[in-house]
Design a protein around this motif. Structure first.
Motif, mmCIF file in Angstrom:
data_model
loop_
_atom_site.group_PDB
_atom_site.id
_atom_site.type_symbol
_atom_site.label_atom_id
_atom_site.label_comp_id
_atom_site.label_asym_id
_atom_site.label_seq_id
_atom_site.Cartn_x
_atom_site.Cartn_y
_atom_site.Cartn_z
ATOM 1 N N LEU A 151 0.833 -1.209 0.000
ATOM 2 C CA LEU A 151 0.000 0.000 0.000
ATOM 3 C C LEU A 151 0.866 1.255 0.000
ATOM 4 O O LEU A 151 0.569 2.230 -0.709
ATOM 5 C CB LEU A 151 -0.944 -0.015 1.196
ATOM 6 C CG LEU A 151 -1.953 -1.163 1.251
ATOM 7 C CD1 LEU A 151 -2.758 -1.114 2.543
ATOM 8 C CD2 LEU A 151 -2.859 -1.139 0.038
ATOM 9 N N SER A 152 1.944 1.234 0.769
ATOM 10 C CA SER A 152 2.869 2.373 0.787
ATOM 11 C C SER A 152 3.501 2.578 -0.585
ATOM 12 O O SER A 152 3.613 3.716 -1.062
ATOM 13 C CB SER A 152 3.967 2.156 1.830
ATOM 14 O OG SER A 152 3.430 2.093 3.122
ATOM 15 N N ILE A 191 2.298 1.749 -3.510
ATOM 16 C CA ILE A 191 1.305 2.259 -4.452
ATOM 17 C C ILE A 191 1.134 3.765 -4.275
ATOM 18 O O ILE A 191 1.173 4.527 -5.249
ATOM 19 C CB ILE A 191 -0.034 1.513 -4.301
ATOM 20 C CG1 ILE A 191 0.110 0.068 -4.789
ATOM 21 C CG2 ILE A 191 -1.158 2.226 -5.054
ATOM 22 C CD1 ILE A 191 -1.087 -0.810 -4.491
ATOM 23 N N LEU A 192 0.973 4.201 -3.050
ATOM 24 C CA LEU A 192 0.819 5.628 -2.777
ATOM 25 C C LEU A 192 2.053 6.408 -3.209
ATOM 26 O O LEU A 192 1.948 7.427 -3.909
ATOM 27 C CB LEU A 192 0.532 5.855 -1.289
ATOM 28 C CG LEU A 192 0.403 7.308 -0.847
ATOM 29 C CD1 LEU A 192 -0.776 7.971 -1.526
ATOM 30 C CD2 LEU A 192 0.268 7.381 0.651
ATOM 31 N N ILE A 193 3.220 5.940 -2.829
ATOM 32 C CA ILE A 193 4.462 6.644 -3.153
ATOM 33 C C ILE A 193 4.693 6.672 -4.658
ATOM 34 O O ILE A 193 5.128 7.692 -5.205
ATOM 35 C CB ILE A 193 5.651 5.990 -2.406
ATOM 36 C CG1 ILE A 193 5.509 6.240 -0.911
ATOM 37 C CG2 ILE A 193 6.982 6.520 -2.919
ATOM 38 C CD1 ILE A 193 6.424 5.383 -0.051
ATOM 39 N N SER A 194 4.382 5.582 -5.355
ATOM 40 C CA SER A 194 4.604 5.561 -6.804
ATOM 41 C C SER A 194 3.702 6.563 -7.518
ATOM 42 O O SER A 194 4.137 7.208 -8.478
ATOM 43 C CB SER A 194 4.404 4.160 -7.367
ATOM 44 O OG SER A 194 3.072 3.746 -7.246
ATOM 45 N N PHE A 195 2.466 6.730 -7.048
ATOM 46 C CA PHE A 195 1.601 7.728 -7.674
ATOM 47 C C PHE A 195 2.079 9.146 -7.355
ATOM 48 O O PHE A 195 1.969 10.040 -8.206
ATOM 49 C CB PHE A 195 0.141 7.528 -7.253
ATOM 50 C CG PHE A 195 -0.548 6.480 -8.074
ATOM 51 C CD1 PHE A 195 -1.015 6.768 -9.343
ATOM 52 C CD2 PHE A 195 -0.727 5.197 -7.577
ATOM 53 C CE1 PHE A 195 -1.643 5.798 -10.108
ATOM 54 C CE2 PHE A 195 -1.347 4.224 -8.333
ATOM 55 C CZ PHE A 195 -1.809 4.519 -9.607
ATOM 56 N N MET A 247 11.200 3.068 -8.094
ATOM 57 C CA MET A 247 11.625 4.010 -7.062
ATOM 58 C C MET A 247 10.885 3.777 -5.742
ATOM 59 O O MET A 247 11.484 3.797 -4.670
ATOM 60 C CB MET A 247 11.430 5.447 -7.556
ATOM 61 C CG MET A 247 12.368 5.829 -8.680
ATOM 62 S SD MET A 247 12.012 7.457 -9.371
ATOM 63 C CE MET A 247 12.447 8.502 -8.014
ATOM 64 N N SER A 248 9.581 3.541 -5.815
ATOM 65 C CA SER A 248 8.807 3.347 -4.586
ATOM 66 C C SER A 248 9.210 2.064 -3.880
ATOM 67 O O SER A 248 9.311 2.046 -2.644
ATOM 68 C CB SER A 248 7.306 3.348 -4.882
ATOM 69 O OG SER A 248 6.918 2.202 -5.612
ATOM 70 N N VAL A 249 9.459 0.994 -4.621
ATOM 71 C CA VAL A 249 9.881 -0.260 -4.011
ATOM 72 C C VAL A 249 11.251 -0.078 -3.353
ATOM 73 O O VAL A 249 11.486 -0.560 -2.242
ATOM 74 C CB VAL A 249 9.893 -1.412 -5.032
ATOM 75 C CG1 VAL A 249 10.575 -2.647 -4.476
ATOM 76 C CG2 VAL A 249 8.468 -1.750 -5.466
ATOM 77 N N LEU A 250 12.154 0.624 -4.016
ATOM 78 C CA LEU A 250 13.478 0.868 -3.428
ATOM 79 C C LEU A 250 13.364 1.699 -2.149
ATOM 80 O O LEU A 250 14.049 1.426 -1.165
ATOM 81 C CB LEU A 250 14.395 1.551 -4.426
ATOM 82 C CG LEU A 250 14.844 0.686 -5.617
ATOM 83 C CD1 LEU A 250 15.664 1.516 -6.602
ATOM 84 C CD2 LEU A 250 15.621 -0.525 -5.138
ATOM 85 N N PHE A 251 12.512 2.714 -2.163
ATOM 86 C CA PHE A 251 12.318 3.539 -0.976
ATOM 87 C C PHE A 251 11.731 2.737 0.196
ATOM 88 O O PHE A 251 12.200 2.812 1.319
ATOM 89 C CB PHE A 251 11.413 4.739 -1.252
ATOM 90 C CG PHE A 251 12.065 5.841 -2.030
ATOM 91 C CD1 PHE A 251 13.410 6.150 -1.866
ATOM 92 C CD2 PHE A 251 11.331 6.589 -2.935
ATOM 93 C CE1 PHE A 251 14.005 7.172 -2.565
ATOM 94 C CE2 PHE A 251 11.917 7.622 -3.639
ATOM 95 C CZ PHE A 251 13.262 7.910 -3.456
ATOM 96 N N VAL A 252 10.678 1.975 -0.091
ATOM 97 C CA VAL A 252 9.989 1.239 0.977
ATOM 98 C C VAL A 252 10.815 0.051 1.456
ATOM 99 O O VAL A 252 11.010 -0.139 2.654
ATOM 100 C CB VAL A 252 8.581 0.795 0.507
ATOM 101 C CG1 VAL A 252 7.953 -0.153 1.505
ATOM 102 C CG2 VAL A 252 7.695 2.017 0.309
ATOM 103 N N ALA A 253 11.305 -0.765 0.525
ATOM 104 C CA ALA A 253 12.078 -1.949 0.911
ATOM 105 C C ALA A 253 13.423 -1.550 1.546
ATOM 106 O O ALA A 253 13.928 -2.246 2.411
ATOM 107 C CB ALA A 253 12.309 -2.850 -0.289
ATOM 108 N N GLY A 254 13.954 -0.413 1.115
ATOM 109 C CA GLY A 254 15.217 0.063 1.685
ATOM 110 C C GLY A 254 15.064 0.754 3.007
ATOM 111 O O GLY A 254 16.051 1.127 3.639
ATOM 112 N N GLY A 255 13.828 0.971 3.442
ATOM 113 C CA GLY A 255 13.588 1.590 4.732
ATOM 114 C C GLY A 255 13.661 3.106 4.729
ATOM 115 O O GLY A 255 13.653 3.732 5.783
ATOM 116 N N VAL A 256 13.717 3.713 3.557
ATOM 117 C CA VAL A 256 13.786 5.171 3.460
ATOM 118 C C VAL A 256 12.457 5.787 3.847
ATOM 119 O O VAL A 256 12.390 6.779 4.559
ATOM 120 C CB VAL A 256 14.218 5.627 2.055
ATOM 121 C CG1 VAL A 256 14.194 7.132 1.927
ATOM 122 C CG2 VAL A 256 15.597 5.081 1.728
ATOM 123 N N LEU A 257 11.356 5.190 3.370
ATOM 124 C CA LEU A 257 10.011 5.707 3.670
ATOM 125 C C LEU A 257 9.177 4.637 4.328
ATOM 126 O O LEU A 257 9.284 3.503 4.158
ATOM 127 C CB LEU A 257 9.330 6.162 2.365
ATOM 128 C CG LEU A 257 10.013 7.312 1.679
ATOM 129 C CD1 LEU A 257 9.347 7.564 0.338
ATOM 130 C CD2 LEU A 257 9.970 8.579 2.502
#
Length: 130
Positions: free
Chosen positions: A84-85, A87-91, A120-130
């Motif tokens: 869900l994070s 999806i939101l971040i990618s949009f 980008m969103s997967v990298l941010f979320v999986a990497g713990g950035v967001l």
């Protein structure tokens, strides 16, 4: 790796090939099956959540079918909350890219390559950035 391959084919061929999506989906679900029943169910739920959320967007021509499949494939590695994070971040990222394209190029391109915001969103979320 499959997300990066899908980004390149999306950028250069305007298409996300199933050769990137299907193995990624099976790898994500299979890896979580090996980790245990709880992780397997979480993977299935995350993949289903991505489908349920993005299918209406696809029907209203907001994104292409390849983008939905790519997101489902990425979701197979994530939890429902992370999906869900993402999806939101990618949009949000897609919106920023769209505004930048309009300002810098002064044209109203009908679409952007949505594989880039997904990666980008997967990298941010999986990497713990967001």
């Amino acid at each position: 790796m499959f997300l990066t391959g899908a980004v390149f084919t999306d950028l250069f061929k305007d298409k996300i090939y199933n050769v990137w999506v299907v193995p990624g989906l099976f790898l994500g679900i299979g890896a979580n099956l090996i980790r245990g029943q709880e992780f397997f169910y979480e993977s299935i739920l995350a993949t289903g959540a991505a489908l349920l959320i993005l299918l209406p967007v696809y029907f209203f021509k907001g994104i292409a079918a390849g983008d939905v499949k790519l997101f489902m494939s990425a979701a197979s590695f994530l939890t429902v909350q992370d999906t869900l994070s993402c999806i939101l971040i990618s949009f949000l990222i897609a919106g920023v890219i769209s505004v930048a394209v309009i300002i810098l190029k002064r044209n109203k391109q009908r679409y952007i390559h949505f594989a880039v915001p997904i990666l980008m969103s997967v990298l941010f979320v999986a990497g713990g950035v967001l």
